[in-house]
Design an enzyme around this catalytic site. Structure first.
Site, PDB file in Angstrom:
ATOM      1  N   HIS A  78      -8.650  18.733 -32.168  1.00 16.01           N
ATOM      2  CA  HIS A  78      -8.384  17.301 -32.013  1.00 16.01           C
ATOM      3  C   HIS A  78      -8.136  16.669 -33.381  1.00 16.01           C
ATOM      4  O   HIS A  78      -8.518  17.188 -34.423  1.00 16.01           O
ATOM      5  CB  HIS A  78      -9.554  16.604 -31.317  1.00 16.01           C
ATOM      6  CG  HIS A  78     -10.846  16.726 -32.070  1.00 16.01           C
ATOM      7  ND1 HIS A  78     -11.120  16.015 -33.214  1.00 16.01           N
ATOM      8  CD2 HIS A  78     -11.921  17.514 -31.855  1.00 16.01           C
ATOM      9  CE1 HIS A  78     -12.306  16.335 -33.664  1.00 16.01           C
ATOM     10  NE2 HIS A  78     -12.820  17.252 -32.859  1.00 16.01           N
ATOM     11  N   ASP A 335     -13.026  22.350 -33.169  1.00 12.26           N
ATOM     12  CA  ASP A 335     -13.103  23.252 -34.324  1.00 12.26           C
ATOM     13  C   ASP A 335     -13.910  24.509 -34.011  1.00 12.26           C
ATOM     14  O   ASP A 335     -13.519  25.630 -34.362  1.00 12.26           O
ATOM     15  CB  ASP A 335     -13.688  22.530 -35.542  1.00 12.26           C
ATOM     16  CG  ASP A 335     -14.936  21.706 -35.227  1.00 12.26           C
ATOM     17  OD1 ASP A 335     -15.544  21.903 -34.155  1.00 12.26           O
ATOM     18  OD2 ASP A 335     -15.313  20.857 -36.062  1.00 12.26           O
TER      19      ASP A 335
END
Length: 471
Positions: A78, A335
């Site tokens: 993101h 992540d």
């Protein structure tokens, strides 16, 4: 403090590494003997600040001359966001200490606070940012446009194309904005089909966010001890406490203020806080995030190769099937879902475990190069004619944050790519996610959504709760 980092504002939205990485011919003029990569603040922000390209090995990002790209599989983190809610609590506590002490005493390193305000609007913790040159939604849109320019030839402009995102609001918004950038605002509504994949552990192997039910206790103990102590944080606290009578910052307050500094750039063009801390302190801040990802979701955790292998094995099936199964697969997650994939590929794994009590300057495990905000791993399938390097055939090339990153043991194809046959052999040597992570028999046993996706456009504009100030 010395203004080593002041050049960041002039970068705009273009990372410092881009110009050199995109150059395919060395200049014939006198070559500078100064290398300034170490001066870029974005390489020390603990992957909490804006996106920055990976430092290139010098391999051209362009497609090798004798090749064409016929399939692309990307997974993207993101975009730039506000702090997480837990981080916000520690940041606000540290700021309260500062503001209660120096009110009316605006001098020294914190003199700028007389005209500075906290940048997180009400109810915006966790949310993607929308303002400033490094805003997350802007970054995702621009990335979509860039990939339309680079890979648009793989879409005929008419066929419906699925996008795949994990079910978390900021990740969904990143996918939506990327889609708008890639298709164009008008075509996105009718030509894209947003597939939202649950983040529940019950998804088993059919997930962009797989969970391992087995735990590496040593890695988990280190992971849970964040924030990690390094003496440079004490030095920063002592320096600031000496300037302001009654200020009683400790080293964890310093970490919180540095964390806040990185996040500020996700919604503003600059941060006066950067120069409050020294180069040594920022290097230490960067390293504690290297430690975190290494043990929480990277090669320091014995189960992460298996977790990452789930995605890599599924992409291998696509690569061997080729464009007949689809040419473009754009995926969006977090992540901590990308670092296991990097771990499985072995392209950033250090030869020895990362120390927790000192900075590891020689380690290839640098989170800013692996999962910055908006970071992405792009797998290219290359169709190449015969050359001096290799006979005609199909090759696989890895591009991490817009830098080509060859596999350690297979790089004998054009542009340091790997022949698909050799890549297949490499992937088949990885551990298997389902048995290694004890996926229950009643849960999905393989990743299936790339082959069984919805063509509905119903979710293309799904909106969750919006934070205060976001239109």
């Amino acid at each position: 403090m010395a203004r080593l980092w002041a050049g960041i504002v002039s970068l705009g939205c273009i990372p410092a590494a881009t110009a050199l990485a995109s150059s395919s011919v060395f200049s014939s003029s006198l070559i500078s003997q100064n290398v300034f990569n170490g001066d870029n603040f974005l390489k020390y922000d603990g992957v909490r600040g804006p996106y920055v390209d990976r430092v290139s090995y010098g391999v051209s990002r362009d497609t090798p001359a004798q090749c064409s790209v016929d399939q692309v599989i990307m997974i993207k983190r993101h975009g730039e966001r506000y702090p997480a809610s837990g981080e916000g609590t520690s940041i606000e506590q540290a700021l309260k200490k500062v503001n209660n002490t120096i009110a009316g005493n605006y001098n020294g390193d914190l003199a700028f606070l007389q005209n500075w305000t906290y940048f997180v609007p009400s109810d915006c913790y966790e949310a993607e940012t929308w303002a400033g040159p490094y805003a997350g939604l802007t970054d995702a849109y621009n990335h979509g446009q860039e990939y339309r320019e680079r890979y648009g030839h793989l879409w005929d402009g008419e066929s419906l194309l699925p996008l795949f995102t994990s079910d978390f609001q900021r990740v969904i918004e990143t996918a939506q904005k990327f889609g708008e950038g890639f298709f164009g605002n008008d075509s996105y509504s009718t030509k894209a089909a947003l597939n939202i994949i649950s983040e529940s552990s019950s998804q088993g192997a059919d997930s962009l966010t797989p969970t391992c039910r087995k735990q590496d206790d040593n890695a988990q103990n280190i992971c849970n001890s964040m924030p990690y102590y390094l003496p440079q944080f004490d030095a920063a606290a002592d320096r600031l406490n000496a300037q302001y009578q009654g200020l009683n910052l400790n080293w964890t307050d310093v970490v919180s203020l540095m964390l806040m500094t990185a996040y500020e750039l996700n919604t503003r063009s600059s941060s006066d806080w950067i120069d409050v801390f020294t180069t040594d302190e920022w290097v230490s801040f960067s390293h504690i995030w290297n430690i975190n990802f290494y043990y929480c979701s990277g090669p320091g955790n014995s189960y992460m190769r298996a977790v990452g292998a789930l995605y890599i094995n599924a992409t291998l099936t696509l690569l061997n099937e080729g464009p007949s199964s689809g040419s473009l697969f754009f995926n969006f997650a977090h992540d901590s879902n990308i670092t296991p994939i990097i771990t499985a590929l072995g392209i950033a794994t250090p030869s020895t475990p990362l120390p927790t009590d000192r900075v590891s300057f020689h380690s290839p495990w640098k989170t800013e190069d692996i999962v910055p905000m908006g970071g992405r791993l792009t797998i290219e399938r290359l169709n190449c004619t015969s050359s001096a390097l290799a006979p005609a055939g199909t090759f696989v090339r890895l591009v991490l944050n817009e830098a080509v990153v060859p596999l350690q043991e297979c790089q004998n194809g054009p542009g340091y790519s790997c022949p698909l046959n050799n890549y297949t052999e490499f992937v088949r040597g990885l551990p298997s996610f389902v048995p290694e992570c004890e996926v229950p028999a009643e849960e999905p046993q393989y990743l299936d959504f790339w082959w069984n996706y919805t063509t509905s456009t119903e979710e293309n504009y799904r909106r969750g709760s919006r934070c205060n100030g976001l239109a």
